[in-house]
Design a protein around this motif. Structure first.
Motif, short mmCIF file in Angstrom:
data_model
loop_
_atom_site.label_atom_id
_atom_site.label_comp_id
_atom_site.label_asym_id
_atom_site.label_seq_id
_atom_site.Cartn_x
_atom_site.Cartn_y
_atom_site.Cartn_z
N GLY A 1 27.97 53.23 41.17
CA GLY A 1 29.33 52.71 41.39
C GLY A 1 30.06 53.35 42.55
N GLY A 2 29.31 53.70 43.60
CA GLY A 2 29.93 54.40 44.72
C GLY A 2 31.01 53.61 45.43
N MET A 3 30.83 52.30 45.57
CA MET A 3 31.85 51.47 46.21
C MET A 3 33.14 51.47 45.39
N LEU A 4 32.99 51.39 44.07
CA LEU A 4 34.15 51.34 43.19
C LEU A 4 34.85 52.70 43.15
N GLY B 1 33.84 37.39 50.72
CA GLY B 1 34.46 38.51 50.03
C GLY B 1 34.36 38.28 48.54
N TRP B 2 34.20 39.35 47.79
CA TRP B 2 34.05 39.22 46.35
C TRP B 2 34.91 40.26 45.66
N ALA B 3 35.73 39.80 44.72
CA ALA B 3 36.63 40.70 44.00
C ALA B 3 35.83 41.66 43.13
N MET B 4 36.14 42.93 43.22
CA MET B 4 35.47 43.98 42.46
C MET B 4 36.51 44.80 41.70
N PRO B 5 36.12 45.39 40.57
CA PRO B 5 37.08 46.14 39.74
C PRO B 5 37.25 47.57 40.23
N LEU B 6 38.28 48.22 39.70
CA LEU B 6 38.48 49.65 39.89
C LEU B 6 38.50 50.29 38.49
N ALA C 1 31.76 41.13 51.71
CA ALA C 1 32.59 42.32 51.57
C ALA C 1 33.01 42.51 50.12
N GLY C 2 33.16 43.76 49.72
CA GLY C 2 33.74 44.07 48.42
C GLY C 2 35.25 44.19 48.55
N VAL C 3 35.98 43.49 47.69
CA VAL C 3 37.45 43.45 47.77
C VAL C 3 38.01 44.07 46.50
N MET C 4 38.78 45.13 46.65
CA MET C 4 39.37 45.85 45.53
C MET C 4 40.86 46.02 45.74
N GLY C 5 41.58 46.39 44.68
CA GLY C 5 43.01 46.65 44.82
C GLY C 5 43.80 46.09 43.66
N SER C 6 45.07 45.77 43.93
CA SER C 6 45.94 45.16 42.92
C SER C 6 45.34 43.83 42.51
N ASP C 7 45.23 43.58 41.21
CA ASP C 7 44.45 42.44 40.73
C ASP C 7 44.84 41.12 41.39
N GLU C 8 46.13 40.79 41.37
CA GLU C 8 46.57 39.49 41.88
C GLU C 8 46.34 39.37 43.38
#
Length: 501
Positions: free
Chosen positions: A440-443, A411-416, A388-395
């Motif tokens: 970059g559609g997911m982002l 799950g893998w942290a991804m940027p916004l 899964a792609g995991v996005m949101g508040s960094d921490e």
């Protein structure tokens, strides 16, 4: 949902001599010099004359992950057969991980189909992994089959990690069973065909679960949605004769330390609307409500495990259909809370219903917001079908991504990226629902959702487009169809918040 009956059992030679199991499951390890027996197999090996490893090697067994080799006991044990299931290689620290045990237990459970009773010693390696893997691996969805075939193994005796059983073992068995059963709640919802699972019927099933668990539930129909201004849910859902709903289910734990908002996408079927999808594989869009299933199952689980938290699942439900009443590319929708969105593609509908739900969820002033959805095909392009792609508040994003990997769900942290926000600018409205770029559609979808998150609220978006639904063959504890991802991740995050804030 049929679940094997689980009970703790002693793993001594004396207990094995009296077992009522038809099959005994043991673990094997792929060692540097060939197959090795895993922890918990001593009593079985002794009963078989101490030659179990040699015999398995002679049969070609290697201990590789999910390998199942059957070994007759030749009357040396009451059980007729031993299933030796591979755990694979030890990790860099020389350990066998919980996920390895979970997958091995799942492979064994699939092989045990039709068995009356089994005894597993994989629990001596890791009790939680063995229980979860057994329950999840035994799962089949046969509601619509006139001849369902062999059912799952009926009873599984779970060998205690040490001699005898303790209160801690019993508590661990109960918790692991509850977690696995909650995953199965999600799987059942996902696997139910869309002619039977639509917004109103999903709401009915949510009410039954809520009532059974003593939870609060609120259901808004299309009239209430219009009155309250849920423009995103209405925009997507009014193209169908089966009109949308918004469901909210709340668990209030005793001495709640934190308040958690869960939000899950509930598109009960997605044709793409006017921007219609290709016909090939459209049947898989029955799974487009996997996020909704996951958060509903998770709030039910929070109540079962009595987390000292307040947890509310906010679930927007709609069916995305093309019709004379469907929304169109070029429409402008006024979302709950007042922001406007120009619709450029009606197949980017999930973010529209989620935006309404996230704004509503934030009105409760939660300490954290966790949203999950089958949001973008771009997730599969970027990360494949199991991560899964995991996005949101960094921490908070990094915390959730780490927990997801620890549970085995991945799950893998991804940027916004900030530059993507400009690509969502609209000539008519506050923003558009898609960019003009294929990259970059997911982002970009995560950036869109961020526009509807309350200021200073730690939040996370988990894109499960691939991991939520298995279209290939069974593996480990995962069969074809709905997987129930990320119920175990959410459960572990809630437990972590309960413990650490």
């Amino acid at each position: 949902m049929t679940v094997p009956k689980l009970a703790l059992s002693d793993n001594s030679e004396a207990a094995l001599a009296k077992t009522k199991a038809d099959v005994i499951v043991i673990g094997t390890v792929q060692g540097s010099d060939g197959l090795e027996l895993a922890a918990g197999t001593d009593a079985v090996d002794a009963a078989l004359g101490g030659t179990t490893a040699d015999t398995l090697r002679d049969l070609g067994a290697s201990g590789k992950a999910e390998e199942v080799v059957k070994l007759p006991t030749m009357g040396k044990l009451p059980a007729k057969v031993v299933f030796a299931v591979g755990l694979g290689k030890r990790d860099s620290d020389g350990a066998i991980t919980q996920e390895q045990v979970r997958r091995a237990a799942g492979a064994a459970a699939r092989a045990l189909s039709g068995t009356t009773r089994a005894l597993t010693t994989l629990s001596a390696v890791d009790l939680q992994g063995a229980v979860e893997g057994t329950v999840l691996g035994a799962y089949t969805f046969t509601q619509y089959k006139s001849a369902p075939g062999d059912g799952p193994v009926a009873t599984v005796d779970v060998a205690a990690p040490e001699s005898g059983t303790t209160k801690e073992h019993k508590a661990a068995l109960k918790a692991a069973t509850a977690i696995a059963e909650s995953v199965l709640i999600a799987r059942d919802l996902i696997n139910t065909p869309p002619n039977d699972l639509f917004p109103a019927s999903f709401a009915d099933r949510a009410k039954k679960l809520a009532d059974a668990g003593g939870l609060e539930i609120e259901v808004l129909d299309e009239k209430a949605l219009k009155r309250k201004g849920f423009g995103g849910i209405l925009g997507v859902g009014t193209g169908s004769s089966r009109l949308p709903r918004l469901v909210r289910v709340t668990y209030r734990g005793a001495k709640a330390k934190k308040k958690i908002a869960l939000v899950g996408k509930g598109i009960t079927f997605d044709t793409g609307g006017i921007s219609i999808k290709p016909a090939a594989n459209m049947d898989n869009m029955t799974s487009d409500m996997s996020g909704a299933a996951a958060v509903l199952a998770s709030v039910v689980l929070a109540a079962k495990l009595k987390y000292p938290l307040e947890v509310t699942a906010t679930i927007p439900l709609a069916e995305n259909m093309p019709s004379a009443t469907a929304y169109r590319p070029g429409d402008v929708l006024t979302m709950y809370g007042g922001k406007t969105v120009e619709v450029l593609n009606t197949d980017a509908e999930g973010r529209l219903v989620l935006a309404d739900a996230m704004v509503r969820a934030a009105e409760d002033e939660p300490d954290y917001l966790i949203e999950t959805s089958t949001l973008t095909g771009a997730q599969i392009v970027a990360l494949g079908n199991r991560t899964a792609g995991v996005m949101g508040s960094d921490e908070f994003r990094d915390r959730v991504a780490g927990i997801a990997r620890a549970t085995g769900e991945g799950g893998w942290a991804m940027p916004l990226p900030e530059e993507l926000r400009g690509e969502l600018d609209s000539r008519l409205a506050d923003l558009a629902n898609v960019t003009g770029s294929r990259w970059g559609g997911m982002l970009a979808a995560g950036v869109f959702l961020r526009e509807f998150v309350a200021e200073n609220l730690p939040w996370v978006h988990i894109d499960i487009a691939g991991p939520s639904y298995n279209t290939s063959g069974p593996w480990g504890y995962t069969g074809k169809g709905g997987t129930g991802v990320p119920v175990r991740t959410i459960a572990a995050v809630l437990a972590d918040i309960a413990d650490n804030g």
